[in-house]
Enzyme design. Structure first.
Site, short mmCIF file in Angstrom:
data_model
loop_
_atom_site.label_atom_id
_atom_site.label_comp_id
_atom_site.label_asym_id
_atom_site.label_seq_id
_atom_site.Cartn_x
_atom_site.Cartn_y
_atom_site.Cartn_z
N GLU A 1 78.09 49.04 60.84
CA GLU A 1 76.72 48.49 60.89
C GLU A 1 76.62 47.28 61.81
O GLU A 1 75.87 46.35 61.52
CB GLU A 1 76.24 48.09 59.49
CG GLU A 1 75.62 49.18 58.69
CD GLU A 1 74.71 50.09 59.48
OE1 GLU A 1 74.89 51.29 59.36
OE2 GLU A 1 73.84 49.60 60.23
C1 LIG Z 1 84.58 54.34 58.42
C2 LIG Z 1 83.54 54.19 59.47
C3 LIG Z 1 82.26 54.65 59.24
C4 LIG Z 1 81.29 54.55 60.24
N1 LIG Z 1 80.05 55.09 60.03
C5 LIG Z 1 79.20 55.22 61.09
C6 LIG Z 1 78.00 56.00 60.99
O1 LIG Z 1 77.68 56.53 59.93
N2 LIG Z 1 77.23 56.14 62.10
C7 LIG Z 1 77.54 55.57 63.29
O2 LIG Z 1 76.79 55.74 64.25
N3 LIG Z 1 78.66 54.80 63.42
C8 LIG Z 1 79.49 54.63 62.35
N4 LIG Z 1 80.64 53.89 62.48
C9 LIG Z 1 80.91 53.22 63.74
C10 LIG Z 1 80.83 51.71 63.62
O3 LIG Z 1 79.51 51.29 63.46
C11 LIG Z 1 81.53 51.14 64.87
O4 LIG Z 1 82.91 51.35 64.68
C12 LIG Z 1 81.23 49.66 65.06
O5 LIG Z 1 79.88 49.48 65.41
C13 LIG Z 1 82.10 49.05 66.17
O6 LIG Z 1 82.12 49.86 67.32
P1 LIG Z 1 83.54 50.26 67.96
O7 LIG Z 1 84.36 50.84 66.88
O8 LIG Z 1 83.31 51.08 69.16
O9 LIG Z 1 84.21 48.89 68.36
P2 LIG Z 1 83.96 48.11 69.74
O10 LIG Z 1 82.50 48.07 70.04
O11 LIG Z 1 84.88 48.66 70.76
O12 LIG Z 1 84.41 46.65 69.33
C14 LIG Z 1 85.78 46.21 69.36
C15 LIG Z 1 85.78 44.69 69.16
O13 LIG Z 1 85.10 44.06 70.27
C16 LIG Z 1 84.03 43.27 69.80
N5 LIG Z 1 82.90 43.38 70.72
C17 LIG Z 1 82.37 44.50 71.24
N6 LIG Z 1 81.33 44.20 72.03
C18 LIG Z 1 81.18 42.86 72.01
C19 LIG Z 1 80.28 41.93 72.61
N7 LIG Z 1 79.27 42.33 73.38
N8 LIG Z 1 80.47 40.62 72.37
C20 LIG Z 1 81.45 40.19 71.55
N9 LIG Z 1 82.32 41.02 70.95
C21 LIG Z 1 82.19 42.33 71.17
C22 LIG Z 1 83.69 43.80 68.41
O14 LIG Z 1 83.09 42.80 67.57
C23 LIG Z 1 85.06 44.23 67.89
O15 LIG Z 1 85.74 43.14 67.34
C24 LIG Z 1 81.61 53.94 61.47
C25 LIG Z 1 82.91 53.45 61.70
C26 LIG Z 1 83.87 53.60 60.73
C27 LIG Z 1 85.26 53.13 61.03
#
Ligand SMILES: Cc1cc2nc3c(=O)[nH]c(=O)nc-3n(C[C@H](O)[C@H](O)[C@H](O)COP(=O)(O)OP(=O)(O)OC[C@H]3O[C@@H](n4cnc5c(N)ncnc54)[C@H](O)[C@@H]3O)c2cc1C
Length: 570
Positions: free
Chosen positions: A429
């Site tokens: 989220e």
């Molecule tokens: C169990 C689980 C359930 C989920 N359920 C859903 C779902 O139902 N629907 C859905 O759509 N998604 C879902 N997600 C996805 C989840 O919302 C994302 O994993 C989350 O938003 C982070 O995206 P990412 O994993 O690509 O990490 P990334 O975006 O790659 O982030 C990696 C790190 O970099 C940081 N970061 C990234 N961009 C920036 C920035 N601009 N400035 C500062 N820091 C930054 C982040 O804070 C994090 O620490 C789920 C994930 C999991 C693991």
């Protein structure tokens, strides 16, 4: 001892701390009488303790699995979900126009808190449905509303949220899923989504996906994204699940926790979908769902923290080890350090719960009155509720393991499950880092007005407590002043500096708000009661951290970028 629904804290917070009476005093929510509140909390609490909590361990031990393309859920989940749906608990805040009860979000939030504490993996299912209902209520056309809302509200069908793709996580604008117009006014959706929570089940007759995708003329980035409703089964003329749509679950993720929640890789191959809201305005529509879910996720942190706390307390009351400092307590609760951990955990849970419920009250007041000041408060509190609620979830669950000693690391106690399960909440989220950036950027576009209004309220609360609890009142007043000065300084920083200090600033705000709510609780109960003793812990032990955090915030980004990426090489 089994999970006990935290009814007395919830009632106390609603009655004495977050001013729920304002909500029930509006025409919109006049039905939320004290009798209704009691009935809702009592019955939901019973369901949480007696029906939902008992399936929590099975969800961990026997994860959801994919069998021949069908998701099979953990033992007992179908029955526990059926009890939720039959009792009308899936969406109590949904509007009455399509079969909802139209109760305040504050009450739904109290229910979400209890259900999350009982079984986080299962509670995720109705949480996402609730968010979808709200998005459809606000943005779908009448035909979609009439067809889908009654089934979602009754819980017969479930709702999901499909944003994430391998290259598009925090940066949703990088998504590649496409939507091509069909001749009949529908759209063909193609693309792959990852991490989709409850992307399929064996206990709901249909799964309705809200999917972000780009139309052929959609601009790059978030401005060109549209939102589509894409059901697993296309409703037939009678509105019953008919033909299978061209989408399927590719695989389920293996995870650290919430094993009972199927996290799906979803493939859409020209699946039939319908536009929700205006073309290219999908992010605005999805934000309705995400904001609802953000508060819900904050409450997931609170709920799991409550459950972890209860279990740690029970263990501390039975485990004997060494001679304690308290002759009345021969078990480890008599040791000062264990007492410190328990007191800190309880104070944190209370603070986080108060922040989340006050955010819900602000949302309800915004809905009932349309007053921009309430809406601004709700928007300001949402990232704080999400990030602080979930950070408290992790911190309390971790201390819960610590209190169990070696037994905390051994799976059979269940203490480790709370920590594993809740660890996702600061990530999904919108990560807590992204929440903090939202707070210091978008939520400060009003030049800090919403922040300063809250700070005024904190000062007024402290002034009101000066006679009854002078020392604690002085601490909270001073903390409010320090936070005001820091907020003024933050508004002069450029965005890179602000973002470097965003997480410390958010946390400092939460600690001061927590102190404010504890002070209110202590004042309402009267000095020398247990709530005053807990307020002392929150204000004297937890809140002072705001000084170090705000000092960090003032540093900006300079020292961080003085270390180059190469300097940070492992
Ligand atoms: C169990 C689980 C359930 C989920 N359920 C859903 C779902 O139902 N629907 C859905 O759509 N998604 C879902 N997600 C996805 C989840 O919302 C994302 O994993 C989350 O938003 C982070 O995206 P990412 O994993 O690509 O990490 P990334 O975006 O790659 O982030 C990696 C790190 O970099 C940081 N970061 C990234 N961009 C920036 C920035 N601009 N400035 C500062 N820091 C930054 C982040 O804070 C994090 O620490 C789920 C994930 C999991 C693991």
């Amino acid at each position: 001892m089994p999970f006990r629904a935290p009814l007395s804290d919830l009632r106390f917070l609603l009655d004495h701390v977050v001013d729920f009476a304002q909500v029930s005093g509006t025409d919109r929510f006049a039905d939320a009488t004290p009798e209704t509140v009691d009935a809702v909390l009592g019955e939901a609490g019973r369901l949480a303790s007696e029906v939902i909590a008992p399936v929590n361990r099975a969800g961990d031990k026997v994860p959801a699995r994919l069998e021949n393309g069908i998701v099979r859920t953990s033992p007992g989940f179908a029955e526990a979900y059926a009890a939720m749906a039959e009792g009308g608990w899936v969406a109590i805040a949904a509007g009455t126009a399509h079969g909802g009860m139209g109760l305040p979000l504050t009450l739904a939030s109290a229910v979400n808190d209890m259900f999350s504490g009982a079984c986080l993996a299962l509670q995720l299912n109705p949480l996402l449905t609730q968010g979808q209902i709200e998005a459809l209520e606000h943005h779908a056309d009448d035909r979609l509303k009439a067809l889908y809302l009654p089934k979602l509200i009754s819980g017969e069908w479930g709702g999901t949220m499909n944003l994430t793709e391998p290259q598009a996580g925090s940066d949703v604008g990088a998504l590649r899923s496409k939507a091509e117009p069909n001749e009949d006014g529908s759209y063909a959706i193609t693309g792959q989504k990852i991490y989709i929570t409850w992307g399929d089940t064996d206990f709901q007759a249909n799964t309705v996906h809200l999917v972000l995708a780009r139309l052929p003329d959609g601009a790059p980035g978030t401005a060109g994204i549209s939102l589509f409703l894409v059901p697993k089964f296309l409703p037939d003329a009678a509105g019953k699940p008919g033909l299978r749509n061209s989408l399927h679950v590719v695989s389920l993720e293996h995870k650290l926790g919430i094993h009972g929640s199927p996290t799906c890789v979803m493939q859409f191959d020209g699946a039939k979908g319908w536009l929700v809201g205006a073309p290219h305005k999908g992010m605005a529509a999805m934000f309705t769902m995400m904001n609802n879910a953000r508060l819900g996720v904050g409450l997931q942190g609170v709920g799991v923290a409550e459950a972890a706390y209860q279990q740690a307390y029970d263990y501390a009351m039975t485990r004997q080890q060494g001679r304690t400092a308290d002759p009345g307590s021969p078990t480890i609760i008599g040791h000062a350090d264990v007492r410190r951990m328990l007191a800190t955990m309880k104070a944190q849970v209370f603070s986080a719960r108060a922040i989340c419920l006050s955010c819900a009250v602000a949302i309800d007041m915004g809905t009932a009155t349309d007053d921009p000041a309430w809406k601004a408060r709700a928007a300001f509190l949402t990232p704080i509720a999400k990030a602080y609620g979930t950070d408290v979830g992790v911190a309390v669950a971790s201390d819960g393991v610590q209190i169990h000693g070696g037994m905390g690391f051994i799976e059979e106690t269940g203490a480790a499950q709370f920590l594993r399960d809740v660890r996702i909440t600061p990530i999904y989220e919108g990560t807590n880092g992204i929440q903090a950036m939202d707070l210091v950027a978008r939520k400060m576009m009003d030049n800090g007005e919403a922040a300063f209004r809250l700070l005024r309220e904190i000062e007024m609360g402290a002034a009101a407590a000066r006679t009854g609890l002078p020392d604690l009142a002085e601490d909270v007043w001073q903390a409010g002043e320090t936070l005001r000065e820091a907020t003024e300084a933050l508004l002069t920083q450029d965005m890179t500096d602000r973002f470097a200090g965003a997480v410390p600033y958010l946390r400092a705000f939460a600690l001061v708000l927590g102190g404010h709510f504890h002070l209110k609780a202590a004042l309402a109960e009267g000095a020398n009661g247990p709530r005053s003793a807990l307020a002392r812990v929150a204000i004297r032990r937890l809140m002072p951290d705001h000084l170090g955090l705000l000092a960090q915030m003032r540093l900006g980004a300079g020292d961080l970028f003085a270390l180059s990426a190469e300097d940070l090489a492992a």
